[in-house]
Design a protein around this motif. Structure first.
Motif, mmCIF file in Angstrom:
data_model
loop_
_atom_site.group_PDB
_atom_site.id
_atom_site.type_symbol
_atom_site.label_atom_id
_atom_site.label_comp_id
_atom_site.label_asym_id
_atom_site.label_seq_id
_atom_site.Cartn_x
_atom_site.Cartn_y
_atom_site.Cartn_z
ATOM 1 N N VAL B 388 0.843 -1.204 0.000
ATOM 2 C CA VAL B 388 0.000 0.000 0.000
ATOM 3 C C VAL B 388 0.876 1.252 0.000
ATOM 4 O O VAL B 388 0.625 2.198 -0.745
ATOM 5 C CB VAL B 388 -0.955 -0.015 1.223
ATOM 6 C CG1 VAL B 388 -1.688 1.308 1.352
ATOM 7 C CG2 VAL B 388 -1.938 -1.174 1.122
ATOM 8 N N GLN B 389 1.925 1.213 0.789
ATOM 9 C CA GLN B 389 2.800 2.379 0.857
ATOM 10 C C GLN B 389 3.517 2.630 -0.468
ATOM 11 O O GLN B 389 3.725 3.778 -0.865
ATOM 12 C CB GLN B 389 3.839 2.206 1.981
ATOM 13 C CG GLN B 389 3.514 2.902 3.287
ATOM 14 C CD GLN B 389 2.734 4.198 3.144
ATOM 15 O OE1 GLN B 389 1.510 4.176 3.014
ATOM 16 N NE2 GLN B 389 3.432 5.337 3.143
ATOM 17 N N SER B 390 3.873 1.557 -1.161
ATOM 18 C CA SER B 390 4.544 1.710 -2.455
ATOM 19 C C SER B 390 3.639 2.402 -3.464
ATOM 20 O O SER B 390 4.085 3.171 -4.309
ATOM 21 C CB SER B 390 4.948 0.350 -3.006
ATOM 22 O OG SER B 390 5.756 -0.325 -2.095
ATOM 23 N N ILE B 391 2.358 2.102 -3.368
ATOM 24 C CA ILE B 391 1.401 2.759 -4.266
ATOM 25 C C ILE B 391 1.282 4.230 -3.875
ATOM 26 O O ILE B 391 1.363 5.131 -4.712
ATOM 27 C CB ILE B 391 0.008 2.090 -4.188
ATOM 28 C CG1 ILE B 391 0.116 0.587 -4.456
ATOM 29 C CG2 ILE B 391 -0.962 2.749 -5.156
ATOM 30 C CD1 ILE B 391 -1.105 -0.210 -4.024
ATOM 31 N N LYS B 392 1.114 4.420 -2.581
ATOM 32 C CA LYS B 392 0.896 5.780 -2.076
ATOM 33 C C LYS B 392 2.068 6.697 -2.431
ATOM 34 O O LYS B 392 1.883 7.829 -2.869
ATOM 35 C CB LYS B 392 0.712 5.714 -0.551
ATOM 36 C CG LYS B 392 0.404 7.041 0.102
ATOM 37 C CD LYS B 392 -0.994 7.529 -0.278
ATOM 38 C CE LYS B 392 -1.203 8.966 0.200
ATOM 39 N NZ LYS B 392 -2.498 9.498 -0.274
ATOM 40 N N SER B 393 3.276 6.179 -2.308
ATOM 41 C CA SER B 393 4.457 7.011 -2.544
ATOM 42 C C SER B 393 4.729 7.211 -4.028
ATOM 43 O O SER B 393 5.617 7.965 -4.405
ATOM 44 C CB SER B 393 5.669 6.358 -1.886
ATOM 45 O OG SER B 393 5.989 5.171 -2.600
ATOM 46 N N GLY B 394 3.986 6.506 -4.854
ATOM 47 C CA GLY B 394 4.197 6.633 -6.289
ATOM 48 C C GLY B 394 5.303 5.751 -6.812
ATOM 49 O O GLY B 394 5.670 5.797 -7.979
ATOM 50 N N GLU B 395 5.822 4.914 -5.961
ATOM 51 C CA GLU B 395 6.894 4.026 -6.374
ATOM 52 C C GLU B 395 6.413 3.070 -7.462
ATOM 53 O O GLU B 395 7.141 2.765 -8.408
ATOM 54 C CB GLU B 395 7.394 3.244 -5.161
ATOM 55 C CG GLU B 395 8.734 2.587 -5.354
ATOM 56 C CD GLU B 395 9.143 1.780 -4.136
ATOM 57 O OE1 GLU B 395 9.932 0.852 -4.303
ATOM 58 O OE2 GLU B 395 8.639 2.077 -3.021
ATOM 59 N N ILE B 396 5.201 2.582 -7.302
ATOM 60 C CA ILE B 396 4.615 1.769 -8.375
ATOM 61 C C ILE B 396 3.211 2.280 -8.657
ATOM 62 O O ILE B 396 2.554 2.884 -7.799
ATOM 63 C CB ILE B 396 4.527 0.260 -7.995
ATOM 64 C CG1 ILE B 396 3.853 0.085 -6.626
ATOM 65 C CG2 ILE B 396 5.909 -0.387 -7.983
ATOM 66 C CD1 ILE B 396 3.558 -1.349 -6.269
ATOM 67 N N SER B 397 2.735 1.971 -9.838
ATOM 68 C CA SER B 397 1.378 2.374 -10.204
ATOM 69 C C SER B 397 0.404 1.321 -9.704
ATOM 70 O O SER B 397 0.801 0.205 -9.357
ATOM 71 C CB SER B 397 1.257 2.470 -11.718
ATOM 72 O OG SER B 397 1.354 1.175 -12.271
ATOM 73 N N GLY B 398 -0.842 1.666 -9.709
ATOM 74 C CA GLY B 398 -1.873 0.727 -9.300
ATOM 75 C C GLY B 398 -1.845 -0.530 -10.159
ATOM 76 O O GLY B 398 -2.052 -1.635 -9.683
ATOM 77 N N ARG B 399 -1.582 -0.327 -11.432
ATOM 78 C CA ARG B 399 -1.599 -1.479 -12.334
ATOM 79 C C ARG B 399 -0.455 -2.434 -12.013
ATOM 80 O O ARG B 399 -0.643 -3.630 -11.934
ATOM 81 C CB ARG B 399 -1.480 -0.988 -13.792
ATOM 82 C CG ARG B 399 -2.149 -1.906 -14.798
ATOM 83 C CD ARG B 399 -2.102 -1.319 -16.191
ATOM 84 N NE ARG B 399 -0.740 -1.147 -16.670
ATOM 85 C CZ ARG B 399 -0.002 -2.139 -17.191
ATOM 86 N NH1 ARG B 399 -0.500 -3.357 -17.259
ATOM 87 N NH2 ARG B 399 1.212 -1.919 -17.624
ATOM 88 N N ILE B 400 0.717 -1.835 -11.810
ATOM 89 C CA ILE B 400 1.870 -2.657 -11.447
ATOM 90 C C ILE B 400 1.628 -3.309 -10.081
ATOM 91 O O ILE B 400 1.960 -4.472 -9.860
ATOM 92 C CB ILE B 400 3.154 -1.786 -11.372
ATOM 93 C CG1 ILE B 400 3.511 -1.270 -12.758
ATOM 94 C CG2 ILE B 400 4.311 -2.558 -10.761
ATOM 95 C CD1 ILE B 400 4.059 -2.334 -13.684
ATOM 96 N N ALA B 401 0.989 -2.533 -9.186
ATOM 97 C CA ALA B 401 0.744 -3.046 -7.850
ATOM 98 C C ALA B 401 -0.045 -4.350 -7.912
ATOM 99 O O ALA B 401 0.195 -5.284 -7.142
ATOM 100 C CB ALA B 401 -0.006 -2.020 -7.012
ATOM 101 N N LYS B 402 -0.977 -4.422 -8.871
ATOM 102 C CA LYS B 402 -1.757 -5.663 -9.011
ATOM 103 C C LYS B 402 -0.853 -6.833 -9.395
ATOM 104 O O LYS B 402 -1.041 -7.951 -8.924
ATOM 105 C CB LYS B 402 -2.872 -5.471 -10.034
ATOM 106 C CG LYS B 402 -4.012 -4.662 -9.452
ATOM 107 C CD LYS B 402 -5.165 -4.459 -10.403
ATOM 108 C CE LYS B 402 -6.116 -3.445 -9.755
ATOM 109 N NZ LYS B 402 -7.231 -3.107 -10.601
#
Lengths: 485, 489
Positions: B388-402
């Motif tokens: 969740v933090q990686s998404i929030k910080s912009g480190e990865i996109s939502g799509r990549i997060a999936k």
């Protein structure tokens, strides 16, 4: 030592302790008596081999510190005994061998006694003459045509006939005191909760109480001390310190107040009973007690109340005898319901069936309030009568029974007349109080008669003391001719 | 409650009917030993291995109350906001059956241990209060097994004497959905309290369902039928629907409904008459003379009250306050204690709102697909928080997060490690992105011209190309900004 068996328990204990007699010799003497007394039909099961083993074991390593060192005892067949058949006088438990020992019998064995056999009784303790037993009626040693009382009739008969030095019975409405009275022996119904009910085949849970049956008051105090005590396995057991009744037994009753309830003078009571009561009063008065007239106004409702409460509880307590897990099972019947019906029809006798029917009826919806609930309320009034009286007196003196032992078969077709025999004993059970029946004299036929001392709850010591003083001054000795041997 | 949104009515030809439902829930008490004996209560033992002399009703055996079961009932009562009775009585309910060794069940009839209480339901049309009539303690029966032998019935007494809490609701439920919500809420409260595991498959929770119907608007209740011993929410709902429609049909035909006990046949999906009111058992209740009335000290009740854990309703309020969740999110996340614990752990380490969204989305979907629950989730709360933090910080996109999430499910690995090792980090450097975008614009001059001539739909094409070239790692927001800027220029 040919006549050791007609001695009191306390005398026998002395002989054992002083090594005048061995436990084995004592046990052999009782076994001989029992074998000669088969006519009385007092025993359902004998455990001679086991008793002889235990006697030898005791003699090899005597422990005389115990209350009942080295003494064989026969007990009512209502107490579950480990690995020994326990029938409750019923066909339905004819093959039942418990894997456990009742708390009360275990207490006796822990005090040095051991089992001699199991004594006949009315089926599920329902009866006043020991005629309802599946194993046949028991005969009163007083006469071959007489009932020994009931339901602890095997116990009273065996005791009076010197087949056991002391015994225990159970008393739901008089089942210890009435047979004691009929055989000229001492019987105590303790306060409800003093002796554990765990492992005793239940008849009516709120009334059932085990108690001693003995030849003397001193014996009675020894037995009570041994068998009583708190048991966490019985939720109705009273948690209190154990008392030493025998050590504290005193015959000084000067200044004690004895209540004489007017309601116990019933219609058609034989003159002899009245005379016996008068005699009892005089003895106590001469010993320095003060007699006080009291009233227990709800006494007349005790019997009808009892015959609602006891059958109601019995109808539920006896539901477990269904042929499913243990005991008798009928081989007839095509489904579960028929199996139940046949098992219970064949397994129970008439008196038990009668009480199950009454009990089922009084608990039925639509009748509950009019019978069971009302009976419970009356029960409270009966208890209150006693509570009120005990603010004024130390104990209450009444006759134990309205008659002496009756003839075998005399009342079997008249249940109400049979039930009336419990008229003086039943109120005590309803109130949960202790009461002692003492041999006090005989009628013109020479049959023994008893007087009853009723005490406050947990006041066993006091009625034992009064009984002890009474016994010393009564001058009545119950003579049993051994006509059967 | 906004009534207009509630629409569970049965439409007969002669009018609309309202369905009235009351439940008697039987919840097995969580305790090591049975209600009146020391036998174990563990599920799944070999038949008749957890049976004492008391459970099998041998002569002279006496019941002794298990204090822990009493405490569990009090805790449950407190959790239902109910009145705890200082004085209660155990009665005998008399009937014959092969799996009822005593010939009576010890239960509580006139004086139950817990009196009136209430349970709050969150329905789509608002919150609804369901009244609790009472809760009492009683013994469970054994089990009759009819299918092991063609001519005999076998009896297993392992269950005989296990403590049950019978929780009786008022007739306040109006639809299968409300029944669903009610059972789930009850189960949730008891699981929070640790008083019942609520496992319906193992029979720890089952219910008798009382159903009646009446014309919409009528005040008087109709005649009810009781559907016995239903052991899943789905079956309860099916049984109610069938039964309510059956009753409406009868009424429409001008017939009357007989008060009776019915059984739900799960194979045929119908209820069947078991016995009528006339054949109803006369249980001959009377106070059990083997047991003294149960007297509870006020102090015990107070102590138990103080030691109660936070319950779903309070936790929901706190989640709204503390984590800024909306009512729906809070509701879902407190529905089970384990879920709420997981969420709180994640929320402590990451963005609270985004954590809720991702839990209720990806995580629940995955658990559901795999038939798992939160306690055996392949993703730990700590790893999930990092994601969740990686998404929030912009480190990865939502799509990549999936994609990262999928790998986490398979490997159980830490998301940082996955992102790093697979080079999935989002491209968020504007200079790098400009480089990629310029390259694409140069390659597709014709399309740039078309775009500039007004074919703005082509914007999506350029975004797609950026994603393709960057392996999906381009920061979408930044990509949009730079694309727009360069296309203008």
């Amino acid at each position: 030592m040919s006549n050791i068996t007609n001695q009191s328990l306390s005398k026998i204990l002395e002989s054992i302790k002083s090594k005048k007699i061995s436990s084995l010799e004592l046990t052999q003497a009782y076994i001989k008596n029992i074998e000669n007394a088969k006519k009385l039909n007092a025993f359902v099961t004998t455990t001679f081999d086991q008793a002889l083993e235990n006697a030898k074991k005791f003699d090899n390593k005597p422990n005389n510190e115990q209350l009942l060192s080295g003494v064989p005892l026969a007990v009512k067949d209502l107490f579950c005994t480990e690995n020994i058949k326990t029938t409750a006088g019923s066909n339905i438990l004819n093959n039942f061998v418990p894997s456990y020992e009742s708390t009360v019998t275990k207490n006796l064995w822990n005090n040095g006694a051991f089992l001699l056999g199991k004594l006949n009784c009315d089926e599920f303790a329902m009866g006043s003459s020991n005629e309802t037993s599946f194993f046949g009626n028991v005969i009163n040693p007083i006469g071959d045509h007489l009932v020994p009382g009931g339901s602890s009739g095997g116990s009273s008969s065996a005791l009076a006939a010197d087949l056991t030095p002391a015994t225990i019975g159970t008393d739901t409405g008089g089942s210890i005191r009435q047979p004691a009275s009929f055989t000229g022996t001492v019987g105590l119904k303790p306060t409800y909760g003093l002796c554990s009910r765990w492992g005793i085949v239940a008849f009516a849970s709120s009334l059932d109480q085990a108690g001693p049956m003995t030849k003397t008051v001193n014996d009675c105090s020894i037995m009570l001390e041994a068998m009583s005590g708190f048991d966490e396995k019985d939720s109705t057991s009273i948690n209190k310190k154990k008392e030493t009744y025998s050590k504290n037994l005193k015959d000084n009753i000067k200044g004690l107040k004895i209540g004489i309830p007017k309601e116990y003078r019933v219609d058609n009571m034989p003159k002899e009973i009245d005379e016996l009561w008068e005699k009892g009063k005089k003895i106590l008065k001469d010993l320095g007690a003060q007699l006080i007239d009291i009233s227990l106004p709800h006494t007349k409702y005790a019997l009808p109340t009892y015959y609602i409460v006891a059958p109601a509880e019995a109808s539920s307590n006896l539901a477990r005898y269904d042929g499913v897990r243990y005991g008798y099972r009928s081989q007839k019947g095509k489904d579960l319901i028929e199996m139940y019906e046949n098992t219970r029809s064949e397994g129970f006798g008439d008196e038990v069936k009668r009480r199950i029917l009454i009990g089922t009826y009084v608990l039925s919806s639509g009748y509950y309030d009019a019978y069971y609930l009302k009976a419970q309320k009356v029960r409270q009034l009966i208890k209150k009568d006693f509570d009120d009286s005990f603010t004024k007196v130390d104990a209450i003196l009444t006759p134990s029974t309205p008659s002496s032992a009756f003839k075998i078969g005399e009342k079997t077709n008249d249940p109400v007349s049979m039930y009336l025999n419990d008229i003086f004993t039943v109120p005590v059970n309803l109130a949960g109080l202790p009461a002692l029946s003492l041999p006090a004299g005989s009628d013109k036929k020479g049959y023994p008669l008893g007087l009853q001392l009723i005490g406050k709850a947990l006041d066993e010591q006091k009625i034992l003391n009064i009984g002890y003083a009474f016994e010393k001054n009564c001058g009545y000795k119950n003579e049993v001719k051994k006509w059967w041997s | 409650m906004s009534k207009e949104k509630f629409d569970y009515f049965i439409n007969g030809e002669k009018g609309k009917y309202e369905v009235v439902i009351g439940l008697e829930v039987h919840a097995q008490v969580l305790s090591n030993s049975k209600l009146f004996s020391g036998s174990s209560t563990k599920f799944g033992a070999d038949p008749n291995k957890q049976v004492s002399l008391i459970d099998s009703a041998f002569p002279g055996m006496l019941p002794v109350i298990n204090e822990e079961c009493v405490k569990q009932a009090v805790r449950t009562g407190l959790g239902l906001n109910a009145k705890i009775n200082n004085y209660s009585v155990f009665d005998r309910k008399n009937y014959f059956y092969a799996d009822l060794p005593q010939g009576y069940q010890i239960s509580q009839y006139k004086n139950p241990i817990v009196g009136e209480g209430k349970v709050l339901l969150d329905m789509p049309y608002g919150s609804k209060e369901i009244g609790i009539e009472r809760l009492h303690l009683e013994q469970d029966a054994g089990k009759s097994i009819h299918d092991m032998d063609p001519s005999s019935t076998y009896v297993d007494l392992n269950r005989s004497g296990i403590a049950l809490m019978e929780i009786v609701s008022k007739p306040d439920l109006r639809s299968p959905d409300e029944v669903n919500a009610y059972i789930k809420k009850l189960r949730s409260i008891m699981r929070y309290l640790g008083t019942c595991d609520g496992n319906m498959q193992e029979g720890s929770l089952r219910a008798d369902v009382n159903v009646s119907v009446r014309r919409a608007g009528d005040k008087k209740f109709g005649t009810r039928c009781e559907i016995k011993n239903v052991n899943s929410i789905k079956f309860m709902q099916m049984a109610i629907e069938y039964e309510a429609n059956r009753q409406v049909e009868l009424l429409e035909e001008g017939k009357q409904i007989d008060q009776e006990t019915r059984l739900f046949d799960t194979k045929k999906n119908e209820t069947r008459s078991m016995r009528s009111k006339e054949d109803a058992h006369d249980y001959r209740y009377f106070p059990d003379p083997d047991l003294l009335p149960l007297k509870l000290e006020q102090k015990l009740i107070e102590d138990l009250k103080k030691s109660l854990p936070e319950l779903p309703d309070n936790k929901k309020e706190r989640f709204i306050q503390e984590y800024g969740l909306n009512s729906y999110e809070a509701n879902v996340l407190v529905s089970e204690k384990e879920i709420s614990d997981y969420y709180e752990e994640v929320a402590k380490l990451s963005d609270k709102k985004l954590a809720a969204t991702w839990m209720m989305g990806e995580l629940f979907a995955m658990l559901n697909n795999k038939g798992l629950n939160i306690s055996n989730s392949p993703i730990s709360a700590k790893n999930f928080a990092e994601l969740v933090q990686s998404i929030k910080s912009g480190e990865i996109s939502g799509r990549i997060a999936k994609e990262v999430f999928e790998i986490m499910v398979e490997s159980g690995d830490n998301p940082k490690k996955i992102i790093e090792s697979k080079g999935m980090k989002q491209q968020s450097d504007p200079k790098e992105l400009e480089k990629i975008i310029n390259e694409i614009l140069l390659k597709n001059k014709d399309k740039v011209d078309q775009y500039k001539a007004g074919k703005e739909k082509l914007f999506g094409f350029f975004v797609g190309q950026v994603m393709k070239l960057s392996g999906g790692k381009a920061n979408p927001q930044l990509t949009n900004e730079i694309l727009k800027k360069l296309l203008k220029g």
